[in-house]
Motif scaffolding. Sequence first.
Motif, PDB file in Angstrom:
ATOM      1  N   THR A 253     -80.676  -1.611 -43.725  1.00 33.75           N
ATOM      2  CA  THR A 253     -81.175  -2.918 -43.295  1.00 33.75           C
ATOM      3  C   THR A 253     -80.136  -3.633 -42.453  1.00 33.75           C
ATOM      4  OG1 THR A 253     -82.180  -2.977 -45.468  1.00 33.75           O
ATOM      5  CG2 THR A 253     -82.398  -4.952 -44.123  1.00 33.75           C
ATOM      6  N   LEU A 254     -78.905  -3.568 -42.937  1.00 36.62           N
ATOM      7  CA  LEU A 254     -77.818  -4.236 -42.237  1.00 36.62           C
ATOM      8  C   LEU A 254     -77.671  -3.676 -40.810  1.00 36.62           C
ATOM      9  CD1 LEU A 254     -76.152  -6.343 -43.786  1.00 36.62           C
ATOM     10  CD2 LEU A 254     -74.238  -4.729 -43.698  1.00 36.62           C
ATOM     11  N   SER A 255     -77.656  -2.354 -40.692  1.00 38.69           N
ATOM     12  CA  SER A 255     -77.471  -1.755 -39.366  1.00 38.69           C
ATOM     13  C   SER A 255     -78.621  -2.132 -38.458  1.00 38.69           C
ATOM     14  CB  SER A 255     -77.401  -0.228 -39.425  1.00 38.69           C
ATOM     15  OG  SER A 255     -76.915   0.197 -40.639  1.00 38.69           O
ATOM     16  N   MET A 256     -79.821  -2.131 -39.022  1.00 36.35           N
ATOM     17  CA  MET A 256     -80.983  -2.439 -38.198  1.00 36.35           C
ATOM     18  C   MET A 256     -80.906  -3.865 -37.669  1.00 36.35           C
ATOM     19  SD  MET A 256     -84.925  -2.473 -39.308  1.00 36.35           S
ATOM     20  CE  MET A 256     -85.985  -3.628 -38.482  1.00 36.35           C
ATOM     21  N   VAL A 257     -80.563  -4.796 -38.570  1.00 37.42           N
ATOM     22  CA  VAL A 257     -80.460  -6.191 -38.149  1.00 37.42           C
ATOM     23  C   VAL A 257     -79.381  -6.326 -37.078  1.00 37.42           C
ATOM     24  CG1 VAL A 257     -79.819  -8.509 -38.879  1.00 37.42           C
ATOM     25  CG2 VAL A 257     -81.356  -7.135 -40.288  1.00 37.42           C
ATOM     26  N   ALA A 258     -78.236  -5.687 -37.334  1.00 37.98           N
ATOM     27  CA  ALA A 258     -77.137  -5.763 -36.369  1.00 37.98           C
ATOM     28  C   ALA A 258     -77.581  -5.234 -35.012  1.00 37.98           C
ATOM     29  CB  ALA A 258     -75.942  -4.975 -36.881  1.00 37.98           C
ATOM     30  N   LEU A 259     -78.289  -4.114 -35.031  1.00 42.02           N
ATOM     31  CA  LEU A 259     -78.713  -3.494 -33.782  1.00 42.02           C
ATOM     32  C   LEU A 259     -79.696  -4.397 -33.022  1.00 42.02           C
ATOM     33  CD1 LEU A 259     -78.432  -0.973 -32.080  1.00 42.02           C
ATOM     34  CD2 LEU A 259     -80.382  -0.011 -33.278  1.00 42.02           C
ATOM     35  N   VAL A 260     -80.650  -4.952 -33.760  1.00 42.30           N
ATOM     36  CA  VAL A 260     -81.631  -5.836 -33.116  1.00 42.30           C
ATOM     37  C   VAL A 260     -80.915  -7.024 -32.483  1.00 42.30           C
ATOM     38  CG1 VAL A 260     -83.544  -7.417 -33.509  1.00 42.30           C
ATOM     39  CG2 VAL A 260     -83.541  -5.165 -34.583  1.00 42.30           C
TER      40      VAL A 260
ATOM     41  N   LYS B 190     -80.834  -7.799 -28.520  1.00 43.73           N
ATOM     42  CA  LYS B 190     -81.529  -8.991 -28.067  1.00 43.73           C
ATOM     43  C   LYS B 190     -80.592 -10.010 -27.422  1.00 43.73           C
ATOM     44  CE  LYS B 190     -86.045  -9.561 -29.425  1.00 43.73           C
ATOM     45  NZ  LYS B 190     -86.663  -9.198 -30.680  1.00 43.73           N
ATOM     46  N   TYR B 191     -79.404 -10.184 -28.014  1.00 45.68           N
ATOM     47  CA  TYR B 191     -78.632 -11.365 -27.634  1.00 45.68           C
ATOM     48  C   TYR B 191     -77.332 -11.116 -26.866  1.00 45.68           C
ATOM     49  CZ  TYR B 191     -82.052 -13.625 -30.522  1.00 45.68           C
ATOM     50  OH  TYR B 191     -83.234 -14.065 -31.019  1.00 45.68           O
ATOM     51  N   THR B 192     -76.800  -9.901 -26.870  1.00 46.62           N
ATOM     52  CA  THR B 192     -75.549  -9.743 -26.134  1.00 46.62           C
ATOM     53  C   THR B 192     -75.825  -9.360 -24.689  1.00 46.62           C
ATOM     54  OG1 THR B 192     -75.367  -7.441 -26.673  1.00 46.62           O
ATOM     55  CG2 THR B 192     -74.325  -8.979 -28.194  1.00 46.62           C
ATOM     56  N   ARG B 193     -74.798  -9.550 -23.871  1.00 45.13           N
ATOM     57  CA  ARG B 193     -74.912  -9.153 -22.469  1.00 45.13           C
ATOM     58  C   ARG B 193     -75.191  -7.670 -22.340  1.00 45.13           C
ATOM     59  NH1 ARG B 193     -72.453 -11.102 -17.718  1.00 45.13           N
ATOM     60  NH2 ARG B 193     -71.467  -9.097 -17.449  1.00 45.13           N
TER      61      ARG B 193
ATOM     62  N   LYS C  74     -78.735  -6.765 -23.237  1.00 43.60           N
ATOM     63  CA  LYS C  74     -79.686  -7.084 -22.180  1.00 43.60           C
ATOM     64  C   LYS C  74     -79.602  -6.048 -21.065  1.00 43.60           C
ATOM     65  CE  LYS C  74     -79.916 -11.999 -22.994  1.00 43.60           C
ATOM     66  NZ  LYS C  74     -79.118 -13.198 -22.784  1.00 43.60           N
ATOM     67  N   ALA C  75     -78.359  -5.668 -20.730  1.00 47.09           N
ATOM     68  CA  ALA C  75     -78.174  -4.656 -19.688  1.00 47.09           C
ATOM     69  C   ALA C  75     -78.862  -3.359 -20.088  1.00 47.09           C
ATOM     70  CB  ALA C  75     -76.689  -4.422 -19.454  1.00 47.09           C
ATOM     71  N   MET C  76     -78.779  -3.021 -21.389  1.00 41.04           N
ATOM     72  CA  MET C  76     -79.410  -1.785 -21.859  1.00 41.04           C
ATOM     73  C   MET C  76     -80.917  -1.843 -21.671  1.00 41.04           C
ATOM     74  SD  MET C  76     -77.632  -0.901 -25.401  1.00 41.04           S
ATOM     75  CE  MET C  76     -75.936  -0.380 -25.468  1.00 41.04           C
ATOM     76  N   ARG C  77     -81.491  -2.988 -22.041  1.00 36.43           N
ATOM     77  CA  ARG C  77     -82.941  -3.072 -21.901  1.00 36.43           C
ATOM     78  C   ARG C  77     -83.333  -3.003 -20.438  1.00 36.43           C
ATOM     79  NH1 ARG C  77     -84.882  -8.149 -24.519  1.00 36.43           N
ATOM     80  NH2 ARG C  77     -82.718  -8.825 -24.368  1.00 36.43           N
ATOM     81  N   ALA C  78     -82.528  -3.654 -19.592  1.00 39.83           N
ATOM     82  CA  ALA C  78     -82.831  -3.615 -18.161  1.00 39.83           C
ATOM     83  C   ALA C  78     -82.762  -2.179 -17.651  1.00 39.83           C
ATOM     84  CB  ALA C  78     -81.860  -4.499 -17.394  1.00 39.83           C
ATOM     85  N   THR C  79     -81.712  -1.457 -18.058  1.00 39.13           N
ATOM     86  CA  THR C  79     -81.535  -0.094 -17.589  1.00 39.13           C
ATOM     87  C   THR C  79     -82.712   0.787 -18.004  1.00 39.13           C
ATOM     88  OG1 THR C  79     -79.191  -0.428 -17.855  1.00 39.13           O
ATOM     89  CG2 THR C  79     -79.916   1.811 -17.469  1.00 39.13           C
ATOM     90  N   SER C  80     -83.205   0.550 -19.214  1.00 37.62           N
ATOM     91  CA  SER C  80     -84.308   1.399 -19.651  1.00 37.62           C
ATOM     92  C   SER C  80     -85.582   1.070 -18.875  1.00 37.62           C
ATOM     93  CB  SER C  80     -84.542   1.256 -21.154  1.00 37.62           C
ATOM     94  OG  SER C  80     -85.157   0.030 -21.432  1.00 37.62           O
ATOM     95  N   GLN C  81     -85.693  -0.124 -18.360  1.00 37.99           N
ATOM     96  CA  GLN C  81     -86.875  -0.486 -17.572  1.00 37.99           C
ATOM     97  C   GLN C  81     -86.836   0.141 -16.184  1.00 37.99           C
ATOM     98  OE1 GLN C  81     -89.462  -2.918 -18.189  1.00 37.99           O
ATOM     99  NE2 GLN C  81     -88.910  -2.762 -20.337  1.00 37.99           N
ATOM    100  N   ASP C  82     -85.743  -0.074 -15.494  1.00 41.94           N
ATOM    101  CA  ASP C  82     -85.667   0.424 -14.134  1.00 41.94           C
ATOM    102  C   ASP C  82     -84.207   0.613 -13.749  1.00 41.94           C
ATOM    103  OD1 ASP C  82     -85.584   0.833 -11.408  1.00 41.94           O
ATOM    104  OD2 ASP C  82     -87.355  -0.397 -11.055  1.00 41.94           O
ATOM    105  N   ARG C  83     -83.824   1.880 -13.669  1.00 44.80           N
ATOM    106  CA  ARG C  83     -82.411   2.151 -13.472  1.00 44.80           C
ATOM    107  C   ARG C  83     -81.905   1.714 -12.107  1.00 44.80           C
ATOM    108  NH1 ARG C  83     -80.901   8.039 -14.854  1.00 44.80           N
ATOM    109  NH2 ARG C  83     -81.572   7.426 -16.918  1.00 44.80           N
TER     110      ARG C  83
END
Lengths: 403, 263, 274
Positions: C131-138, C142-145, C148-157
């Motif tokens: 649970t702890l790891s999952m919360v940390a990962l989310v 969601k909130y670090t720079r 955000k970069a990771m999510r952007a990269t997965s959308q369109d490299r």
Amino acid sequence: MVAEIRKSLIAAVWFIFLTFPLMVVKVNTIENTVEWRWHNMLIVGVTFFFLSWLWRYLLQKKEEGTLTTKGALTKWTDRVMNEPAIYKPLIAVGTVAALLGPLVLSEKHMQPLISALIFIVLGLGLNIVVGLAGLLDLGYVAFYAVGAYAYALLNFHFGLSFWAALPLGAGLGAVFGILLGIPVLRLRGDYLAIVTLGFGEIIRLILENWDDLSHGPSGIANIPGPTLFGDVLSRSDSTVLIYYVIIAMLVFTIFVVNRIQNSRLGRSWLALREDEIACQAMGIDRMKTKLAAFAVGATWAGMAGVVFAAKSGFINPKSFEFWESVLILSIVVLGGQGSILGVILAAFVLKLLPEYVRILGEYRMLLFGAAMVLMMLFRPQGFISNVRRSYEFHGLDEEGADG
Amino acid sequence: MADKVLNVSGLTMDFGGLRAVDTVDLDVRQGEIVALIGPNGAGKTTFFNCITGIYPPTGGDVMVIPPGMEPQRLNGLKPNQITIRGMARTFQNIRLFPNMTALENVMVGRHCRTSAGVIGAIFRGPATRAEERETISISYKLLQKMGLKKHVNDLAKNLPYGAQRRLEIARALATDPFLLLLDEPAAGMNPQETTELDELITQIRDEDGISILLIEHDMKLVMSLSDRIFVVDFGRKIAEGIPQAIKDNPVVIKAYLGEEFEV
Amino acid sequence: MVYGIIELINFAHGEVYMIGAFVALIVASVLTMAGFTGPAVLALAMVFAIIYSGAYGFTVEKIAYKPLRHAPRLSPLISAIGMSIFLQNYVLLVQTPDFLPFPNLIPELEFLDPISHIFSSNDLAILSITTLSMVALVLFVKYTRMGKAMRATSQDRTMSTLVGIPINKVISTTFVIGSTLAAIGAVLIASFMQQINFYIGFVAGIKAFTAAVLGGIGSIPGAVLGSLILGLTESFATGYIRSDYEDVFAFALLVIILIFRPAGLLGKTKTQKV
């Protein structure tokens, strides 16, 4: 220069760090002792110091594009394959050597040789699926198992002979190829890889656990070899016969692959590998074409399976593990996807060499793994790349000139 | 007036909440060269993808009427089935088979007009051999026609850019279409190549009687080639007519140049 | 998670997991022999496993993926399989081909004694750490720079590169994070199963992938849901049908999901751009 040395030093230290717990420390949890193998650390350090040098050199070469142009080996094979004066005698020598093989070699050498030949057939079969049609199939060994078990079981229950089982095994392979192909071929490249892997493992696990059908992990023993005009042969004669069978099969396979490559079907496979959307826009039915590739590939695996069962006289699920699929795949990848000669060479190197050089046997899988990574990085087209056929036009030119 | 060969009515394509193509009507008549123009992102390529079956359109009808035959509805058909019905296309971002030779690329185009299967490939009977010979000679003539004779045995990826574009046209022609869809055939070509292309396209229409629908940004080419022009912007059709009328149409000028140049 | 960003199955992921388990075992054994006991051993073993798995993940990416970023899709796939074989046999050769008993590192908690037969301290540890790891990962995603970069990269490299995201760094970080999580999983599962060998990574990798696909690639709650469903299906199926078929169910589930709902339970379908 200093910068280069520093880079290599960093790499060496990094790998010493990486390998430290695994290579230096060895714990014996039963006797509760620790073995420290400090010398390994030195070996790792020195090796990686130089390897990182080589690594950077090769990467740089690749950037410059010097590695992707035709290497000396490819040039040489190009010449051999395009000049009848050279390749005809070569084929003749090869044929004579192949025919005389059993007379010169003892049975001890025959067994590994037959294995290697079976793997050439498997490699050429998978080559159709991976090399030509570009479908990464990680469960190819399942079709091989289907062939082997088909012969073993039909013989066990109904006393079916080798000669009857051979076409039957091929047919069953094709049927399984189509059955598995229908659901999975809609998937994209890497999903396809993992699903075929899944199917391969499912088939193996079923063979291992469904005792009533497959006799479970202990397998099936006393599978007879082929008969010659109804006569039952001694073990060694039977080995020789199997040798000729597999040679004949190999020749047939090469003949077929060669023809298919430059046919309407073969071109549509290549087109599919190159660009699926453009391929469809050319009026090619994607599913049908993929299914054909899957079925043809599986047919060969089925046939090879029957020969394998007859050769070893005993089969169990252990012979059809995922790593066998990987071995066949490495033969295709290392040999050059789509290249017949490459597959033959690679099968000999990967299957025969480890039998004779013991040290290679031990490190075989390790080297495979490394070789696969390196091949993809530096020579994705394999040892010998596939050369597309050239067509010559003389008569047509004049005809076209006034058109 | 000549018969229609393509009739699109009310074509609509939604991506999620975005309407990329909005109730567009378009038609092409036998032997006509029709251009589809519009600013970047207007939905031209999406329109092509919808009528060629790469995207299933959300609404509307696509009908082809092969000369001398019954009209056929194309909605819901796969791209390969549409090609078999006689509509072939090229792609905006060239989609050749890079590791096959130029000739083989064109031979692949013959696929849907030939029939040899596995058995034929292995045993190579007289029928298969005749078919193969015919395929080779037709493909070679097409290459010759497109000015690619010296590249016959070169790999497609090694061809110069302009030659790749022409090879795509040759490949599409190999499927024996009555209607050819060209997606920005002149993109990336130099003026001289563009002039040659102009002649080639006219030649394809005049000699083979193939109707052509093309998307193009090069206005000079569009104006000199087309019989009629359709203009789309934000997924909607904003104008249609003969080149001269389109040139002077204020709505079109506005769409292209934007508000600030209006005055 | 890793898959979502690089859009590739990482065949070597299971091997990173296996190496994490080995490192933890070695550290724990050495410490135990040196006379340490209790939670300190667990904590140190965990820390070392995380460091080493992260380092291996990083190295694997550098060697087998990065040079192939622009190559055809099949190339990195094959090189990853090669990497996976290499690492397996490396551990086999330098350590042992046999199963090694793995010490139970999680201390028995006294307050759980009355109910330990249904809910042991093992279960508590697994539940809480997961649970702890999952919360940390989310939170991280969601909130670090970097998240955000990771999510952007997965959308369109390509676009991400254009807006100045250092994709090399992003992909490396993703690998390291993925490997770190693999290490945590490895230590927990190994001390639950109480034995490891060089081969555990293969099945674990497949199951992890199944769970990820099941839940929807790139979705963290999806992955957890997927794992839960997978775990439950397996234990029910083996409980009610036959235990020999445990792995068959994992594979069969994977095959079924991929064929009928490739986007997963919580994922979205993507349209291919032409």
